[in-house]
Scaffold this motif. Structure first.
Motif, PDB file in Angstrom:
ATOM      1  N   TYR A 232      -3.668   4.753  -7.284  1.00 26.89           N
ATOM      2  CA  TYR A 232      -4.177   4.050  -6.110  1.00 26.89           C
ATOM      3  C   TYR A 232      -3.079   4.033  -5.064  1.00 26.89           C
ATOM      4  CZ  TYR A 232      -7.114   0.622  -3.689  1.00 26.89           C
ATOM      5  OH  TYR A 232      -7.932  -0.024  -2.791  1.00 26.89           O
ATOM      6  N   TRP A 233      -3.401   4.513  -3.850  1.00 32.20           N
ATOM      7  CA  TRP A 233      -2.410   4.608  -2.792  1.00 32.20           C
ATOM      8  C   TRP A 233      -3.097   4.489  -1.445  1.00 32.20           C
ATOM      9  CZ3 TRP A 233      -0.518   9.340   0.019  1.00 32.20           C
ATOM     10  CH2 TRP A 233       0.663   9.085   0.721  1.00 32.20           C
TER      11      TRP A 233
ATOM     12  N   VAL B  30      -3.713   3.373 -12.176  1.00 34.82           N
ATOM     13  CA  VAL B  30      -4.859   2.471 -12.287  1.00 34.82           C
ATOM     14  C   VAL B  30      -5.194   2.240 -13.761  1.00 34.82           C
ATOM     15  CG1 VAL B  30      -7.274   2.078 -11.666  1.00 34.82           C
ATOM     16  CG2 VAL B  30      -5.747   3.287 -10.078  1.00 34.82           C
TER      17      VAL B  30
ATOM     18  N   THR C 277      -9.554  -4.448 -12.912  1.00 34.38           N
ATOM     19  CA  THR C 277      -8.788  -3.269 -12.533  1.00 34.38           C
ATOM     20  C   THR C 277      -7.460  -3.730 -11.949  1.00 34.38           C
ATOM     21  OG1 THR C 277     -10.813  -2.048 -12.076  1.00 34.38           O
ATOM     22  CG2 THR C 277      -8.799  -1.192 -11.102  1.00 34.38           C
TER      23      THR C 277
ATOM     24  N   GLU D 218     -13.923   1.040 -10.352  1.00 30.44           N
ATOM     25  CA  GLU D 218     -14.682   0.291  -9.346  1.00 30.44           C
ATOM     26  C   GLU D 218     -15.524  -0.809  -9.968  1.00 30.44           C
ATOM     27  OE1 GLU D 218     -16.645   3.417  -7.112  1.00 30.44           O
ATOM     28  OE2 GLU D 218     -14.966   3.447  -5.689  1.00 30.44           O
TER      29      GLU D 218
ATOM     30  N   THR E 134      -3.153  -2.389 -10.882  1.00 27.64           N
ATOM     31  CA  THR E 134      -2.125  -1.354 -10.717  1.00 27.64           C
ATOM     32  C   THR E 134      -0.757  -1.929 -11.073  1.00 27.64           C
ATOM     33  OG1 THR E 134      -1.881  -1.903  -8.382  1.00 27.64           O
ATOM     34  CG2 THR E 134      -3.384  -0.086  -8.927  1.00 27.64           C
TER      35      THR E 134
ATOM     36  N   ILE F 181     -13.146   6.882 -12.060  1.00 28.20           N
ATOM     37  CA  ILE F 181     -13.205   6.039 -10.855  1.00 28.20           C
ATOM     38  C   ILE F 181     -14.336   5.027 -10.969  1.00 28.20           C
ATOM     39  CG2 ILE F 181     -13.663   6.024  -8.375  1.00 28.20           C
ATOM     40  CD1 ILE F 181     -12.198   8.693  -8.195  1.00 28.20           C
TER      41      ILE F 181
ATOM     42  N   THR G 154       2.560   3.668  -4.711  1.00 29.33           N
ATOM     43  CA  THR G 154       1.504   4.287  -5.507  1.00 29.33           C
ATOM     44  C   THR G 154       1.508   3.665  -6.895  1.00 29.33           C
ATOM     45  OG1 THR G 154       1.827   6.360  -4.328  1.00 29.33           O
ATOM     46  CG2 THR G 154       0.607   6.475  -6.398  1.00 29.33           C
TER      47      THR G 154
ATOM     48  N   ARG H 283       0.824  -1.213   0.000  1.00 28.89           N
ATOM     49  CA  ARG H 283       0.000   0.000   0.000  1.00 28.89           C
ATOM     50  C   ARG H 283       0.858   1.264   0.000  1.00 28.89           C
ATOM     51  NH1 ARG H 283      -5.620  -0.099   2.822  1.00 28.89           N
ATOM     52  NH2 ARG H 283      -6.507  -1.860   1.707  1.00 28.89           N
TER      53      ARG H 283
ATOM     54  N   GLN I 287      -6.909   3.889  -1.487  1.00 28.53           N
ATOM     55  CA  GLN I 287      -7.803   4.929  -1.997  1.00 28.53           C
ATOM     56  C   GLN I 287      -7.367   5.369  -3.393  1.00 28.53           C
ATOM     57  OE1 GLN I 287      -8.488   8.269   0.619  1.00 28.53           O
ATOM     58  NE2 GLN I 287      -7.915   7.062   2.403  1.00 28.53           N
ATOM     59  N   TYR I 288      -8.340   5.826  -4.159  1.00 29.56           N
ATOM     60  CA  TYR I 288      -8.041   6.413  -5.451  1.00 29.56           C
ATOM     61  C   TYR I 288      -7.565   7.844  -5.236  1.00 29.56           C
ATOM     62  CZ  TYR I 288     -10.415   2.441  -7.546  1.00 29.56           C
ATOM     63  OH  TYR I 288     -10.768   1.176  -7.920  1.00 29.56           O
TER      64      TYR I 288
END
Length: 194
Positions: A163-164, A30, A45, A93, A47, A89, A27, A24, A167-168
């Protein structure tokens, strides 16, 4: 092929919780990976997209082999990488499975096109990249896909979705570059590397 696999015995097992916490801190941009053709399509989705080479243009992506897109990637041998803008976003999601939609249902609410391979590419993405699977390396729960770039489309938009820490986060090239310049260490004060 010059690959080296080493098996190192470690006394302490790293917990999934600790590993997720460590990751996490990283970063990630996405993207939505799309696979399949016609109505036999799905996506996820991620990263985990990274460039591999520019000559020839190629990239890598890590894919969970339990994902619904995995059989389509194996069957068709092509995939799309759709790098999302900060205002996409809802797409991120939907393809992460937040609302329970699967397969073709995930593509509703956005405009999609196709290029050489026939996989869906998101209109309005920062970049939509059409790839052919060049190699699949299966390890543990995931597979690393090496994709040769067949075609791509670029947007003039400047705000990316990242994403980090679960959270977006929006990163705007124009606005955030100014903010970073204000707080950055001057070039002459940076440590030298050898």
């Amino acid at each position: 092929m010059n690959s080296v696999v080493r098996h190192i015995a470690i006394d302490r097992r790293v917990s999934e919780h600790d590993f997720r916490g460590a990751m996490r801190q990283l970063t990630g941009g996405v993207s939505v990976i799309t696979a399949g053709r016609g109505k036999d399509i799905s996506g996820m989705t991620v990263t985990s997209v990274s460039s591999l080479s520019v000559d020839p243009p190629a990239l890598i992506v890590s894919v969970n082999r339990q994902a619904s897109s995995w059989p389509l990637l194996q069957r068709y041998g092509f995939f799309g990488v759709n790098i999302l803008t900060s205002d996409q976003i809802d797409v991120a999601e939907r393809f992460a499975g937040k609302d329970g939609l699967k397969g073709l249902e995930r593509f509703t609410g956005a405009e999609w096109t196709t290029r050489a391979s026939g996989v869906p590419l998101l209109a309005g993405a920062l970049a939509a990249i059409d790839c052919e699977v060049e190699e699949i390396i299966e390890r543990h729960s995931h597979a690393i896909l090496i994709g040769r770039v067949l075609d791509l489309q670029l947007s003039t938009r400047s705000a990316a979705l990242a994403y980090w820490h679960g959270q977006y986060v929006a990163i705007d090239r124009d606005e955030d570059a100014v903010k970073l310049a204000e707080v950055s260490v001057p070039f002459s004060r940076r440590p030298r590397t050898q």
